[in-house]
Scaffold this motif. Structure first.
Motif, mmCIF file in Angstrom:
data_model
loop_
_atom_site.group_PDB
_atom_site.id
_atom_site.type_symbol
_atom_site.label_atom_id
_atom_site.label_comp_id
_atom_site.label_asym_id
_atom_site.label_seq_id
_atom_site.Cartn_x
_atom_site.Cartn_y
_atom_site.Cartn_z
ATOM 1 N N SER A 122 0.871 -1.112 0.025
ATOM 2 C CA SER A 122 0.050 -0.001 0.037
ATOM 3 C C SER A 122 0.766 1.340 0.089
ATOM 4 C CB SER A 122 -0.832 0.046 1.209
ATOM 5 O OG SER A 122 -0.234 0.256 2.552
ATOM 6 N N ILE A 123 2.006 1.149 0.619
ATOM 7 C CA ILE A 123 2.897 2.312 0.839
ATOM 8 C C ILE A 123 3.474 2.674 -0.874
ATOM 9 C CG2 ILE A 123 5.066 3.199 1.508
ATOM 10 C CD1 ILE A 123 4.519 1.729 4.207
ATOM 11 N N VAL A 124 3.812 1.482 -1.438
ATOM 12 C CA VAL A 124 4.337 1.678 -2.747
ATOM 13 C C VAL A 124 3.244 2.213 -3.770
ATOM 14 C CG1 VAL A 124 5.206 0.329 -4.724
ATOM 15 C CG2 VAL A 124 6.089 -0.077 -2.602
ATOM 16 N N ALA A 125 2.103 1.699 -3.479
ATOM 17 C CA ALA A 125 0.895 2.393 -4.399
ATOM 18 C C ALA A 125 0.425 3.716 -3.937
ATOM 19 C CB ALA A 125 -0.439 1.593 -4.206
ATOM 20 N N LEU A 126 0.564 4.194 -2.594
ATOM 21 C CA LEU A 126 0.596 5.507 -2.327
ATOM 22 C C LEU A 126 1.760 6.503 -2.739
ATOM 23 C CD1 LEU A 126 -0.596 7.616 -0.229
ATOM 24 C CD2 LEU A 126 1.186 6.967 1.625
ATOM 25 N N MET A 127 3.122 5.987 -2.985
ATOM 26 C CA MET A 127 3.865 6.721 -3.559
ATOM 27 C C MET A 127 3.771 7.116 -4.880
ATOM 28 S SD MET A 127 6.972 5.154 -1.657
ATOM 29 C CE MET A 127 8.359 6.176 -2.434
ATOM 30 N N PHE A 128 3.441 6.147 -5.987
ATOM 31 C CA PHE A 128 3.232 6.192 -7.095
ATOM 32 C C PHE A 128 2.005 6.409 -7.871
ATOM 33 C CE2 PHE A 128 6.984 3.646 -6.037
ATOM 34 C CZ PHE A 128 8.048 4.363 -6.960
ATOM 35 N N ILE A 129 0.896 6.087 -7.314
ATOM 36 C CA ILE A 129 -0.451 6.074 -8.067
ATOM 37 C C ILE A 129 -1.519 6.935 -7.210
ATOM 38 C CG2 ILE A 129 -0.089 4.001 -9.409
ATOM 39 C CD1 ILE A 129 -1.797 2.439 -7.569
ATOM 40 N N ALA A 130 -1.000 7.466 -5.982
ATOM 41 C CA ALA A 130 -2.089 8.013 -5.199
ATOM 42 C C ALA A 130 -3.007 9.346 -5.880
ATOM 43 C CB ALA A 130 -1.304 8.794 -3.953
ATOM 44 N N PRO A 131 -2.170 10.180 -6.806
ATOM 45 C CA PRO A 131 -2.912 11.171 -7.324
ATOM 46 C C PRO A 131 -4.097 10.579 -8.130
ATOM 47 C CG PRO A 131 -0.699 11.680 -7.325
ATOM 48 C CD PRO A 131 -0.777 10.436 -6.986
ATOM 49 N N GLN A 132 -3.633 9.633 -9.014
ATOM 50 C CA GLN A 132 -4.654 9.242 -10.148
ATOM 51 C C GLN A 132 -5.819 8.389 -9.601
ATOM 52 O OE1 GLN A 132 -1.494 8.852 -10.499
ATOM 53 N NE2 GLN A 132 -0.955 10.048 -12.068
#
Length: 506
Positions: A122-132
């Motif tokens: 979830s942290i990796v997702a937060l870092m890379f795809i959070a805005p979208q």
């Protein structure tokens, strides 16, 4: 990005912040493990401490508490069959039977490792795809949220397999209890019977504590006088290597973990739903997709994997709308929003531009706190096992006192203490009547969401219900709900053995 992340790790690895985070993770694990306490309470109690800290130190402490408390719930869920937090409800279903079969170390090891993996994912997702992803969640309006709530409520049919009438009754009762208090639109008092304390309805935490913790204590009190039954079973640590499970078992659970991580992340992004729902949803889907689904609820590590991966994946999911849109994803991030505002920082799209170093310090703090959680729970595994040496006739009264303290700490009201005792009696009645508690919880959680967004949607469309079906996203979810209901009716017509009732009663 790499430069900012490097700066973030540089700030986190300072002695001051590392010590704060170590204390935060340890305290969070305790708050998550003790029934009656929660991640929300841990963050709320420590929020005033951040007044005198800088933004980096204060927010690092809060995220450490968040991670520790979310994972800590698995400890009591497995050792005592009482979920420490609502996000660990489904962990009880298989963690408890594994404990009774003498595989408590394996259950704890599986829970710890996949909690770690779910958080990292979830942290990796937060870092890379959070805005979208946050933009997608922002586009949801009342019509979409109502449709999602209806679709989620259809899961009651799955939880009620083998006892449809009892399950539907439990779900309807949960929805009814959620309507107590002031109505969300007209602000009219409903079912308060003249008690001002009921104006705000029943707190989710008091309902959870009562239905699971207090009800379990009452149930065990029946046999508490018998020394053999009242004493917790011991667990042998002989020949235990690593986390207690094999590399083959780890590889076999990777598809389950990946699917559960996506579910936890997706539900975590949607404000107001949270890990209390995602762990149940992921558990249900894991049971449906597993080849050995009939063994779920009897001691299958897949159930622990699904629950713990999903609830920890919700950490990054809940942080996404908070950091990119300024919208908290759950109650913990709502309190963390206060932590930002204390230091004069407004979360939102401009946060990544105006406070870039701080954003990546938070990312670094999340990663470091996750490794701290893995380290502390791994080396504390034998300490957790020693909890079983405490006789239940001594341990359970202590837990009951802590539950009362936790309930009173919500709003400093004795009403909440009486509430957990009331729902403890209700939960005990469920046990005696053979009714599953999970549909009640789903109805209680999703009832307000469905009602509020139904009223808002009708107000926006001038009372025209057709708009719920013509809206593409809402129509899709409502269509899926209808298909799911028809499929459950069709499946119910075919007699087949099911163990889900045993899962929910155990």
């Amino acid at each position: 990005m790499l430069d900012l992340l490097q700066q973030g790790f540089g700030a986190v690895f300072s002695l001051n912040i590392m010590m704060l985070m170590a204390v935060g993770v340890a305290m969070g694990i305790v708050f998550g493990a003790v029934p009656g306490l929660s991640a929300t309470m841990a963050v709320a109690l420590c929020l005033p401490l951040t007044f005198t800290m800088g933004p980096q130190a204060g927010l690092s402490l809060l995220v450490a508490l968040f991670i520790g408390a979310t994972s800590g719930g698995l400890i009591s869920a497995i050792l005592l069959k009482i979920p420490g937090t609502p996000s660990s409800i489904a962990t009880v279903f298989d963690g408890g039977p594994l404990m009774e079969q003498g595989h408590g170390v394996k259950a704890l090891g599986v829970g710890i490792v996949f909690s770690f993996l779910g958080t990292i994912f979830s942290i990796v997702a937060l870092m890379f795809i959070a805005p979208q992803l946050a933009k997608v969640a922002l586009s949801f309006g009342p019509h979409e949220y109502f449709a999602i709530a209806v679709f989620s409520l259809t899961l009651i049919a799955t939880l009620s397999a083998g006892s449809m009438v009892k399950g539907l009754f439990a779900g309807a009762l949960g929805i009814a209890v959620s309507t107590v208090g002031i109505a969300p639109v007209e602000a009219i008092r409903r079912f308060t019977f003249g008690f001002s304390e009921l104006n705000g309805g029943f707190s989710m935490l008091t309902v959870m504590i009562g239905m699971f913790a207090v009800a379990e204590i009452i149930k065990l009190a029946e046999t508490g006088r018998h020394a053999v039954q009242g004493k917790a079973k011991s667990v042998s640590m002989k020949n235990i290597k690593g986390f207690g499970f094999s590399l083959k078992e780890f590889r076999e659970q990777l598809p389950n973990a990946g699917r559960s991580g996506l579910i936890g992340l997706g539900i975590g992004i949607l404000p107001g739903i949270g890990a209390g729902t995602s762990n149940l949803v992921s558990y249900i889907i894991a049971k449906k997709r597993a080849k050995d689904g009939d063994t779920y609820g009897k001691g299958n590590i897949g159930g622990v994997v699904a629950s713990e991966t999903a609830n920890n994946a919700g950490i990054g999911g809940a942080m996404m709308p908070l950091m990119t849109l300024g919208i908290p994803g759950d109650t913990v991030t709502a309190i963390m929003l206060g932590g930002f505002l204390i230091h004069g920082i407004q979360p939102g799209p401009l946060l990544f531009i105006s406070q870039g170093p701080l954003v990546y310090t938070i990312f670094a703090a999340l990663i470091v706190a996750t490794f701290m959680m893995l380290f502390m729970e791994f080396y504390g595994l034998r300490l957790f096992i020693k909890l079983l040496d405490v006789p239940k006739h001594i341990l359970l009264p202590i837990i009951l006192v802590l539950c009362v303290v936790g309930a009173f700490g919500l709003s400093s009201r004795l009403f909440d203490v009486w509430s957990i005792l009331l729902f403890g009696v209700v939960g005990y009645g469920f046990v005696k009547a053979g009714m599953p508690a999970a549909p009640f919880i789903i109805g209680f959680i999703l009832g307000p969401m469905a009602e509020t967004n139904l009223r808002r949607g009708l107000m926006l469309s001038d009372g025209n219900f057709i708009d719920f079906f013509t809206n593409p996203i809402a129509g899709t979810f409502l269509g899926l709900a209808l298909v799911f209901i028809l499929w459950q009716v069709f499946s119910a017509l075919r007699p087949k053995p099911s163990a889900i009732n045993e899962i929910l009663r155990s």
